[in-house]
Scaffold this motif. Sequence first.
Motif, PDB file in Angstrom:
ATOM      1  N   ALA A  43      11.048  -7.069  15.605  1.00 33.69           N
ATOM      2  CA  ALA A  43      11.137  -6.137  16.150  1.00 33.69           C
ATOM      3  C   ALA A  43      10.492  -5.015  15.646  1.00 33.69           C
ATOM      4  CB  ALA A  43      12.982  -5.672  16.182  1.00 33.69           C
ATOM      5  N   THR A  44      10.268  -3.895  16.389  1.00 33.48           N
ATOM      6  CA  THR A  44       9.659  -1.998  15.634  1.00 33.48           C
ATOM      7  C   THR A  44      11.166  -2.307  14.715  1.00 33.48           C
ATOM      8  OG1 THR A  44       7.946  -2.132  18.216  1.00 33.48           O
ATOM      9  CG2 THR A  44       8.703  -0.426  16.646  1.00 33.48           C
ATOM     10  N   GLN A  45      10.491  -1.424  13.643  1.00 37.03           N
ATOM     11  CA  GLN A  45      11.526  -1.400  12.472  1.00 37.03           C
ATOM     12  C   GLN A  45      10.173   0.066  11.789  1.00 37.03           C
ATOM     13  OE1 GLN A  45      14.442  -4.008  11.211  1.00 37.03           O
ATOM     14  NE2 GLN A  45      14.419  -3.059   9.188  1.00 37.03           N
ATOM     15  N   LEU A  46      11.554   0.410  11.090  1.00 36.02           N
ATOM     16  CA  LEU A  46      10.682   1.796  10.773  1.00 36.02           C
ATOM     17  C   LEU A  46      11.494   1.983   9.326  1.00 36.02           C
ATOM     18  CD1 LEU A  46       9.609   4.164  13.284  1.00 36.02           C
ATOM     19  CD2 LEU A  46       8.099   3.437  11.245  1.00 36.02           C
ATOM     20  N   ASP A  47      11.166   2.272   8.501  1.00 39.21           N
ATOM     21  CA  ASP A  47      12.228   2.161   6.708  1.00 39.21           C
ATOM     22  C   ASP A  47      11.620   3.334   5.761  1.00 39.21           C
ATOM     23  OD1 ASP A  47      12.320  -1.759   7.145  1.00 39.21           O
ATOM     24  OD2 ASP A  47      14.205  -0.015   7.528  1.00 39.21           O
ATOM     25  N   PRO A  48      12.372   3.733   5.635  1.00 40.66           N
ATOM     26  CA  PRO A  48      11.866   4.737   4.410  1.00 40.66           C
ATOM     27  C   PRO A  48      11.377   4.326   3.261  1.00 40.66           C
ATOM     28  CG  PRO A  48      14.289   5.586   4.784  1.00 40.66           C
ATOM     29  CD  PRO A  48      13.643   4.999   5.795  1.00 40.66           C
ATOM     30  N   LEU A  49      10.126   5.387   2.396  1.00 35.20           N
ATOM     31  CA  LEU A  49       9.687   3.621   1.529  1.00 35.20           C
ATOM     32  C   LEU A  49      10.228   5.270  -0.571  1.00 35.20           C
ATOM     33  CD1 LEU A  49       7.012   2.229   2.687  1.00 35.20           C
ATOM     34  CD2 LEU A  49       8.991   1.443   1.096  1.00 35.20           C
ATOM     35  N   ALA A  50       9.795   4.561  -1.176  1.00 34.31           N
ATOM     36  CA  ALA A  50       9.914   5.717  -1.843  1.00 34.31           C
ATOM     37  C   ALA A  50       9.078   5.931  -2.694  1.00 34.31           C
ATOM     38  CB  ALA A  50      10.718   4.751  -3.159  1.00 34.31           C
ATOM     39  N   ARG A  51       9.142   7.825  -3.367  1.00 34.82           N
ATOM     40  CA  ARG A  51       7.458   7.790  -3.600  1.00 34.82           C
ATOM     41  C   ARG A  51       6.919   7.493  -4.244  1.00 34.82           C
ATOM     42  NH1 ARG A  51       8.156  12.903  -1.120  1.00 34.82           N
ATOM     43  NH2 ARG A  51      10.557  13.536  -0.514  1.00 34.82           N
ATOM     44  N   GLY A  52       8.231   6.793  -5.557  1.00 33.82           N
ATOM     45  CA  GLY A  52       6.762   6.292  -6.708  1.00 33.82           C
ATOM     46  C   GLY A  52       6.150   5.023  -6.321  1.00 33.82           C
ATOM     47  N   TRP A  53       6.696   4.123  -5.163  1.00 40.21           N
ATOM     48  CA  TRP A  53       6.316   3.017  -4.807  1.00 40.21           C
ATOM     49  C   TRP A  53       5.028   3.771  -3.703  1.00 40.21           C
ATOM     50  CZ3 TRP A  53       5.131   1.426   0.235  1.00 40.21           C
ATOM     51  CH2 TRP A  53       4.863   0.347   0.005  1.00 40.21           C
ATOM     52  N   THR A  54       4.937   4.912  -3.177  1.00 40.98           N
ATOM     53  CA  THR A  54       4.204   5.323  -2.723  1.00 40.98           C
ATOM     54  C   THR A  54       2.849   5.647  -3.234  1.00 40.98           C
ATOM     55  OG1 THR A  54       5.784   6.047  -0.468  1.00 40.98           O
ATOM     56  CG2 THR A  54       3.467   6.936  -0.784  1.00 40.98           C
ATOM     57  N   PHE A  55       3.709   5.940  -4.280  1.00 38.68           N
ATOM     58  CA  PHE A  55       2.156   6.830  -5.217  1.00 38.68           C
ATOM     59  C   PHE A  55       1.014   6.217  -5.884  1.00 38.68           C
ATOM     60  CE2 PHE A  55       0.155   9.960  -8.175  1.00 38.68           C
ATOM     61  CZ  PHE A  55      -0.491   8.881  -9.314  1.00 38.68           C
ATOM     62  N   MET A  56       1.864   5.017  -6.248  1.00 36.31           N
ATOM     63  CA  MET A  56       1.876   2.907  -6.982  1.00 36.31           C
ATOM     64  C   MET A  56       0.555   3.219  -5.593  1.00 36.31           C
ATOM     65  SD  MET A  56       3.311   1.238  -9.241  1.00 36.31           S
ATOM     66  CE  MET A  56       4.487   0.707  -7.976  1.00 36.31           C
TER      67      MET A  56
END
Lengths: 93, 328
Positions: free
Chosen positions: B242-255
């Motif tokens: 199913a289509t699912q959108l989940d927010p991600l942590a900023r630190g993980w995004t930077f990496m």
Amino acid sequence: MPQNWQTHGRHGWLCEDWEEETFLFNPLSGHTHILNGAAVALLEILVRAPADIDSLTNKLLDHETGLDSEQFKALLARQLEQLFQMGLIKPVP
Amino acid sequence: MILGELTGSELAHRLSQGLRFRTGPFSLCLQSDYAGIGQQLRLLYPLAPLIEDHDRQLTDFAIQLQRPRNLRRWLRPQIIMRTDAETPFEPFQLDHALPLFEWSYNWCIATQAQQYLMLHSAVVEKDGLALILPALPGSGKSTLSAALMLRGWRLLTDEFGLLRPGDEASAFHPLPRPIPLKNESIEVIRNFSGAATLGPTYPKTRKGDVAHLMPTHDSQSRWHETAPAGWFLFPQYQAGSATQLDPLARGWTFMKISGNSFNYKLQGAQGFRAISRMVNNCPSYALHYSDLDDAVSRIDSLHSKVIQEHKHTPRQGSCSLKTRLKSH
């Protein structure tokens, strides 16, 4: 006599806190590091003045960790070694 | 004058002398003794502005695609790429000249365009705000960016997210080039939209079967319009999910963004600042999906919400260590 540690002068670090971690860029090496709270606590002290492991242990020992003084000192020693390997601190001659 | 206005003979002549044209911020001179590449460029880069001799302008990159002078000119014919006296790739079979051209162009940009911080990502724009899709392995970002483009988003790039590192607006520079679709994605996009203009399918390339999707007219014609970073989306195709959108942590995004950049380390402090600025100001989400239509619809909805929130004051980063550093 225990080894004194200090940060490199005029290091020009850049950093950001996200979630429980600190992301630090060191222009001297060009590397980006991810630091936990313990590492940041050490750097916050060393950036002000050199310190040896005994004084660092006295300042940072947190009895809530359940560690005694010697155990905590061993933990700090490993942390200091890691910060040295990263090029963020150096021994005072 | 644009590339699509050239006749076949004009194109062949210019190719033999050096066909000079612009895509996004880059100018290119392509010289080739293989006229077939000209037809494919005219299909996929029809609105690319030509650079005329009287412009007396140097080009950013120079690529030669030449047939070898040995037996391989005739027997299982090949084509060889050269740039600035280097031959960075092994010869390709002659009828794979277009994929070779595209990968050569990528190579030139990745190795030379260091005035930009280059993120390995697709970037699309709608209502003035950019959505960045980092290219993690197996993510299907090309398929998703193609689908978004065919549903009205403007494609800035499928491969190189280009930022001027000191730009506080974090504006992405368009580089509208054909999207290389691979294997099953080719039919998926062909069936997704009748408006999809696809070049020929090249079987058995190093990346499997490849076909190139022409950027829409809107994407090509607005090549000079930058778009500020709005948000990040890390897609992951999972059959049957199913289509699912989940927010991600900023630190993980930077990496993930810094680790996936072509030249983050080369950019030094300004690279750290540029990515930090975006991470502080742009939300980041993971998308799991299997239904392309539903995924596009959910992305549209979230984009509207991001636009509303983006109008507020930019967020400044913070660092407890920074406070100490300021006093020393």
